[in-house]
Design a protein around this motif. Sequence first.
Motif, PDB file in Angstrom:
ATOM      1  N   LYS A   7     -10.108   6.309   1.898  1.00 20.12           N
ATOM      2  CA  LYS A   7      -9.299   6.117   1.024  1.00 20.12           C
ATOM      3  C   LYS A   7      -7.865   5.072   0.909  1.00 20.12           C
ATOM      4  O   LYS A   7      -7.475   4.856  -0.902  1.00 20.12           O
ATOM      5  CB  LYS A   7      -8.765   7.245   0.421  1.00 20.12           C
ATOM      6  N   VAL A   8      -7.074   5.503   1.791  1.00 19.12           N
ATOM      7  CA  VAL A   8      -5.782   4.502   2.307  1.00 19.12           C
ATOM      8  C   VAL A   8      -6.369   2.831   1.706  1.00 19.12           C
ATOM      9  O   VAL A   8      -5.493   1.855   1.398  1.00 19.12           O
ATOM     10  CB  VAL A   8      -5.174   4.027   3.428  1.00 19.12           C
ATOM     11  N   TRP A  11      -7.021   1.974  -1.960  1.00 16.56           N
ATOM     12  CA  TRP A  11      -5.501   1.521  -2.862  1.00 16.56           C
ATOM     13  C   TRP A  11      -4.993   0.877  -1.978  1.00 16.56           C
ATOM     14  O   TRP A  11      -4.240  -0.281  -2.565  1.00 16.56           O
ATOM     15  CB  TRP A  11      -4.549   2.995  -2.703  1.00 16.56           C
ATOM     16  N   GLU A  12      -5.048   0.072  -1.236  1.00 23.98           N
ATOM     17  CA  GLU A  12      -4.386  -1.175  -0.523  1.00 23.98           C
ATOM     18  C   GLU A  12      -5.641  -2.747  -0.608  1.00 23.98           C
ATOM     19  O   GLU A  12      -4.819  -3.307  -1.336  1.00 23.98           O
ATOM     20  CB  GLU A  12      -5.038  -0.675   0.909  1.00 23.98           C
ATOM     21  N   ALA A  14      -6.738  -1.849  -4.148  1.00 22.64           N
ATOM     22  CA  ALA A  14      -5.812  -2.259  -5.876  1.00 22.64           C
ATOM     23  C   ALA A  14      -4.933  -2.325  -5.773  1.00 22.64           C
ATOM     24  O   ALA A  14      -3.985  -2.934  -6.211  1.00 22.64           O
ATOM     25  CB  ALA A  14      -6.139  -0.802  -6.080  1.00 22.64           C
ATOM     26  N   LYS A  15      -4.200  -2.589  -4.353  1.00 23.56           N
ATOM     27  CA  LYS A  15      -2.323  -2.962  -4.154  1.00 23.56           C
ATOM     28  C   LYS A  15      -2.183  -4.710  -4.604  1.00 23.56           C
ATOM     29  O   LYS A  15      -2.114  -5.219  -4.962  1.00 23.56           O
ATOM     30  CB  LYS A  15      -1.456  -2.470  -3.625  1.00 23.56           C
ATOM     31  N   ALA A  18      -2.774  -5.755  -7.812  1.00 25.92           N
ATOM     32  CA  ALA A  18      -2.267  -5.928  -8.467  1.00 25.92           C
ATOM     33  C   ALA A  18      -1.163  -6.927  -8.273  1.00 25.92           C
ATOM     34  O   ALA A  18      -0.251  -7.093  -9.029  1.00 25.92           O
ATOM     35  CB  ALA A  18      -1.714  -4.208  -8.534  1.00 25.92           C
ATOM     36  N   VAL A 110      -2.618   4.807   7.664  1.00 30.02           N
ATOM     37  CA  VAL A 110      -2.497   4.104   6.788  1.00 30.02           C
ATOM     38  C   VAL A 110      -2.702   2.740   7.362  1.00 30.02           C
ATOM     39  O   VAL A 110      -2.944   1.453   5.979  1.00 30.02           O
ATOM     40  CB  VAL A 110      -0.470   4.262   6.940  1.00 30.02           C
TER      41      VAL A 110
END
Lengths: 272, 312
Positions: A7-8, A11-12, A14-15, A18, A110
């Motif tokens: 999950k981390v 999103w890493e 995804a970041k 962006a 993380v």
Amino acid sequence: MIAAVGKVYEWEIAKLLAQKRTYLGLISAILVPIVFVVVLVLQTGGPNDVPLGRYIRDTGLAAPFVVLFFMSIWGLPLITALVAGDIVAAESHNDTLKTILTRSRDRGQVFAGKVLAVLTYTFVVVFAMGLVGLVAGTIAWGFHPLTSLSGTKVSPGHGFGLLVASLAVYFLPLAGIAAFGLMLSTVTRNSAASVVGSLMFALLMQLLGVLPGTESIRPYLLGTQFEAWHGFLRTPADWVPVIRAFWVCALYISIPVAAAYLVFLRRDVASQ
Amino acid sequence: MNDALPVSARGLVKLYGELVAVDHVDLTVEKGDVFGYLGPNGAGKTTSLRMLLGLIRPTEGSIELFGRDPQVAGAKALTGVAGFVEGPTFYPYLTARRNLRLLAAYDDGDSRSRIEELLELVELDDRGDDKVGGYSHGMRQRLGIAAALLREPKLLLLDEPTTGLDPAGMRDMRDLVRRLAGEGITVLLSSHLLTEVEELCNRVAIIRKGRIVYEGQLHDLLATAATGFRLRSPEPDRAKALLLAQPGIGEVTSVDGSLRFQADEEAVAAFSIALGQARIGVTALVPETASLEELFLGMTEGEQKGVEEAVA
Ligand SMILES: Nc1ncnc2c1ncn2[C@@H]1O[C@H](COP(=O)(O)OP(=O)(O)OP(=O)(O)O)[C@@H](O)[C@H]1O
Ligand SMILES: [Mg+2]
């Protein structure tokens, strides 16, 4: 545990998707081979003194190898450092570590997510550059047999397989630079310093390799591993540089990552 | 959850080089408390909260949140705990919704399903698709509350949640804290605003230069701080002469045309009769309590040693 890191990681990524610097890196990785091929189409000379440079107009398969050669000096290290040097420092800059470290994920999870994201980016950059180079070269000069470094002809299909294998091996030293950037990013908490520092590290590794008197350490320098793929382009294939690249790069990757991990695990997340 | 105390910190010390940011702090927050952690700038409030949240390591001392030590249990120690230190922060290049989704992915449990409801609660539902980079301070503060509540906390740690908000924003934030406390959430809130702590909290700890100078019930503190009575009269001089002659009256001072004095209730009742008999008019005779402000100034600046000893 694995699901948590997953999950981390998600999103890493995804970041990264962006942020402008990610696209700056990816677009550079795509544009360089296109510009390279376009320039060669418009000109008559060629990169005759680099591996496969003489055959550049014989087949599109030669183009990505030649581009990889040129980009190993500072182009790809810079593109890699751009993201690797920022991955932890950006959290310091935005002061968001305190936000994500007060949820249910351990610091180790993380950190692992960040390492995987940086390696993913590096991997994508290498393959994007190689495959775009292949497509651009093929459009310009066709998909013909490749002349190997031993002078034998290799069928286009086999050549493509060699290219993929070469990109995978080429990824290893670049991952070493990514690991170094990640370490600087964790320790300095400063993005610009980490990007510049990793680039300096990459250049230093190249420089050491061309200085006289460094012959004995040359096989173990990170810069040398960018040439490990040459082994694939010999007949028969020379596995010695390839296998050496694996373990040498494993050290160049694991040592900085371990150091960064320890710092990340223990650091005070305080105002700076 | 279990029966362990929401917060139990013992002998917390944090050194930054030579500087003692937090100096042997003990904190006990019980279930259902709205605990005010009061102190001036640089007192060590944020540093204490960072230690509670596991963001920095204590130089010395121990912490337990619901019986779990953040230094030992890592993120597990924050089960049922949420909050923020200093201003809440987010990824400026992501929208508020995406930020909350990201944080939900970092949570165990079902945070994600609460995102819409919480955006609505903090009145950001119509701005949820804007990047947080463009948010005002107040909006970020509200998003911080939403982010904390995603975790369905049993304990909320809030570091100066109203700082930087306009009066309406402050009121809304306080209403929200009151409401959450009413729902059974234990709250530890740091503040340098005495009115805020008076308004919201049942227990307080006052920190000054890294040390706790008072910890206890708010009303005990206020009771200790009862300073006496104030009299206003058209004839202050005659009133003062009578007052000085009265038994059971101590420390008479004249302030702004009114008289202040220490006395117990009986002595004051007797004095009021004496005033009437002497035909001295009275426009006001009221008990006075030191505001927390005065107490606080006394303790935090060390001017009124007496108060500090009285409440210590
Ligand atoms: N990262 C740091 N490095 C060095 N000193 C620090 C650090 N963080 C805090 N301090 C010092 O520790 C002391 C306590 O600071 P802290 O931020 O905890 O105060 P505070 O009570 O939260 O104040 P404020 O009301 O201004 O937020 C201050 O003297 C501060 O300068
Ligand atoms: Mg503070």
